[in-house]
Design a protein around this motif. Structure first.
Motif, short mmCIF file in Angstrom:
data_model
loop_
_atom_site.label_atom_id
_atom_site.label_comp_id
_atom_site.label_asym_id
_atom_site.label_seq_id
_atom_site.Cartn_x
_atom_site.Cartn_y
_atom_site.Cartn_z
N ARG A 366 1.09 -1.18 0.28
CA ARG A 366 -0.11 -0.05 0.42
C ARG A 366 0.97 1.31 0.07
O ARG A 366 0.23 2.58 -0.50
CB ARG A 366 -1.27 0.05 1.34
N GLY A 367 1.90 1.23 0.69
CA GLY A 367 2.80 2.01 -0.06
C GLY A 367 3.34 3.09 -0.89
O GLY A 367 3.13 4.09 -1.20
N SER A 368 3.54 1.54 -1.68
CA SER A 368 4.11 1.96 -3.26
C SER A 368 2.81 2.97 -3.54
O SER A 368 2.29 3.25 -4.88
CB SER A 368 4.51 0.57 -3.75
N ALA A 369 1.92 1.72 -3.58
CA ALA A 369 0.78 2.07 -4.23
C ALA A 369 -0.06 3.29 -4.13
O ALA A 369 -0.16 4.76 -5.06
CB ALA A 369 -0.90 1.80 -4.06
N ARG A 370 0.15 4.37 -2.33
CA ARG A 370 -0.35 5.52 -2.31
C ARG A 370 0.91 6.19 -3.55
O ARG A 370 -0.15 7.57 -3.73
CB ARG A 370 -0.19 5.37 -0.73
N VAL A 371 2.28 6.03 -2.55
CA VAL A 371 2.78 6.98 -3.87
C VAL A 371 2.43 7.28 -5.53
O VAL A 371 2.00 7.95 -6.16
CB VAL A 371 4.44 6.82 -3.87
N LEU A 372 1.98 5.99 -6.12
CA LEU A 372 1.63 6.25 -7.40
C LEU A 372 0.03 6.71 -7.82
O LEU A 372 -0.21 6.92 -8.64
CB LEU A 372 1.47 5.18 -8.10
N GLY A 373 -0.50 6.89 -6.28
CA GLY A 373 -1.50 7.09 -6.70
C GLY A 373 -2.89 6.03 -6.76
O GLY A 373 -3.60 6.66 -7.62
N PHE A 374 -2.29 4.86 -6.40
CA PHE A 374 -3.31 4.00 -7.08
C PHE A 374 -3.99 3.55 -5.60
O PHE A 374 -3.56 3.47 -5.05
CB PHE A 374 -2.47 2.82 -7.79
N SER A 375 -5.70 2.76 -5.66
CA SER A 375 -6.23 2.39 -4.95
C SER A 375 -6.09 0.68 -4.35
O SER A 375 -6.49 0.32 -4.02
CB SER A 375 -7.74 1.79 -4.88
N GLY A 376 -4.85 -0.06 -4.66
CA GLY A 376 -3.87 -0.48 -4.12
C GLY A 376 -3.47 -1.18 -3.98
O GLY A 376 -3.52 -0.36 -3.06
N GLY A 377 -3.57 -2.29 -3.17
CA GLY A 377 -2.37 -2.64 -2.08
C GLY A 377 -3.11 -2.74 -0.15
O GLY A 377 -2.43 -2.88 0.40
N ILE A 378 -4.46 -2.65 -1.39
CA ILE A 378 -5.00 -3.50 0.53
C ILE A 378 -6.17 -3.99 -0.07
O ILE A 378 -6.15 -4.26 -1.09
CB ILE A 378 -5.60 -1.90 1.19
N LEU A 379 -6.55 -5.01 0.15
CA LEU A 379 -7.73 -6.38 0.35
C LEU A 379 -8.72 -5.65 0.83
O LEU A 379 -8.99 -6.22 2.03
CB LEU A 379 -6.87 -7.85 0.95
N GLU A 380 -9.73 -5.57 0.07
CA GLU A 380 -10.67 -5.48 0.32
C GLU A 380 -11.63 -5.01 -0.31
O GLU A 380 -11.96 -4.94 -2.07
CB GLU A 380 -11.09 -4.03 1.83
#
Length: 454
Positions: A366-380
């Motif tokens: 989720r850290g890299s996803a946040r930098v990229l502005g993407f909603s991945g990295g979390i399973l829900e």
């Protein structure tokens, strides 16, 4: 896992999964996977033992205990001894530089670039870059990476390879420019973005290489173009002490401050490395969209130092993980980057408790996803179906006292059994479904022999 379980899973894979098109979403639309454990990486860091994840058409439908979702699906996949978690987002890469793995290792950074890497890069063709990117994709898929941010050239070839592999790509043409107003490469990068911006797997960006290869006026033109075309920025900043000294001597500011002055941070910005970010840089970083991607293995191998994670974390600045290109880091295995990040931050702070295994796993997902502005990295539910399954049955994963610690400190990319991106299974029981690894490796050997005149 006992031998019966292991054999049973392999038999299921070979008898069904290798049929052409079996793993494509158009063949089966709704899937469920059941594993011994699921690490959601959500805000509460929920773990389900055992757990199930159901997905449809690229999106997670449900995740939780096995009994919580009894809705009908087209296929159920049971992975005994598996741990399911979000896939890794490699926040900084030069994928086609797999072609230069091992070239001039252990050289000083500017000697390495100027005398070894850049002369060979000048010989590359678009086909070379396409093949080198495919090799990187093989390695990334097999070691649990689901998406990556790349800076290179001939980006149409990179995008083609990325889409064929099934990975996500945040792709930017590397830009070098001065004050003369010759913006051919910048215009090429904008045209590339226009061609690929509608592809669901590709997010184009602009990639000014660094302050020591781009003049402030050129960086201003890149910043303005990014704003006009709504593109993010991917740039190397404060990677080495030599860079910081050079920029200070020439412009009287740090690389971070120079980037801010030129308007780059008025766009979403991915800052690669950030090893020598200083306290005086923090006010310029606190308000940006994006953040900093640490590449601890590359930074250590090139002797550049250790990124000040605590300084950034305390200021609320987003941080993720990347590998850098295989020419400097040799391996694209994000498990190795998690280990190195944890080890080096502990060394930097002089305290084993100063950096946790859970933090390393957060940064890679989720850290890299946040930098990229993407909603991945979390399973829900509602999140992208980008996840992996890791084999938890190896001797070095036993006992399972702390699953997260085992994943970070013991596991390697070789333990990945499944890699799913945008709902498509790219790796099943360790077998690639979209790429021919043997053919790609043979082609790389042939092309490197030509490039290096071996």
């Amino acid at each position: 896992m006992d031998s019966a379980d292991h054999t049973g899973r392999r038999e299921w894979h070979f008898s069904q999964a290798l049929r052409p098109g079996f793993w494509r979403r158009e063949y089966l639309m709704r899937y469920r996977i059941e594993t011994d454990a699921i690490l959601t990486m959500d805000d509460e860091f929920r773990v389900f033992r055992p757990g199930q994840l159901t997905w449809e058409d690229g999106t997670i439908v449900s995740v939780g205990p096995v009994a919580d979702d009894a809705s009908p699906v087209d296929q159920v996949i049971h992975v005994a001894g598996g741990v399911l978690l979000p896939g890794f987002y490699n926040g900084h890469n030069h994928a086609a530089m797999t072609l230069f793995r091992g070239l001039a290792d252990d050289s000083p950074i500017f000697e390495w670039l100027e005398q070894h890497i850049w002369p060979v890069e000048a010989k590359l063709t678009p086909d070379d870059i396409y093949i080198g990117t495919l090799l990187a994709a093989v390695e990334m898929i097999k070691s649990g990476t689901v998406g990556y941010a790349d800076m290179y050239f001939e980006m149409d070839a990179v995008a083609k390879a990325t889409v064929e592999s099934g990975l996500r790509g945040w792709l930017s043409r590397g830009l070098i420019g001065q004050d003369d107003g010759d913006d051919d490469k910048l215009n090429d990068a904008i045209a590339f973005a226009s061609r690929w911006k509608e592809n669901p797997l590709i997010t184009p960006m602009l990639g000014p290489h660094a302050p020591y290869t781009c003049s402030p006026k050129f960086l201003e033109r890149v910043a303005e173009s990014a704003k006009t075309h709504q593109l993010g920025i991917h740039i190397h900043l404060s990677e080495s002490l030599d860079e910081v000294v050079q920029v200070r001597n020439q412009f009287g500011v740090t690389p971070i401050q120079l980037a801010a002055q030129t308007g780059l941070f008025e766009n979403r910005a991915l800052i690669a490395h950030g090893v020598h970010i200083e306290p005086e840089d923090i006010p310029f970083l606190k308000t940006i969209e994006g953040g900093v991607i640490s590449c601890p293995v590359s930074n250590a191998k090139l002797g550049n130092g250790i990124m000040p994670y605590n300084l950034l974390q305390q200021a609320g600045i987003a941080v993720g993980l990347g590998t850098d290109g295989a020419a400097s880091t040799n391996s694209l295995d994000m498990f190795l980057e998690m280990k190195a990040m944890a080890w080096m931050q502990k060394v930097r702070e002089g305290k084993p408790e100063s950096f946790q295994a859970q933090t390393a796993l957060m940064l890679a997902t989720r850290g890299s996803a946040r930098v990229l502005g993407f909603s991945g990295g979390i399973l829900e539910s509602g999140r992208p179906a980008d996840f992996i399954v890791v084999d938890n049955t190896a001797p070095y994963m036993t006992p399972d006292i702390d699953t997260t610690a085992n994943l970070v400190y013991a596991a390697t990319g070789n333990d990945v059994l499944y890699t799913i991106v945008n709902g498509q299974i790219l790796l099943a029981e360790g077998m690639l479904t979209t790429l021919d690894e043997r053919a790609i490796r043979m082609e790389v050997q042939n092309r490197v022999a030509r490039l290096l005149s071996i």
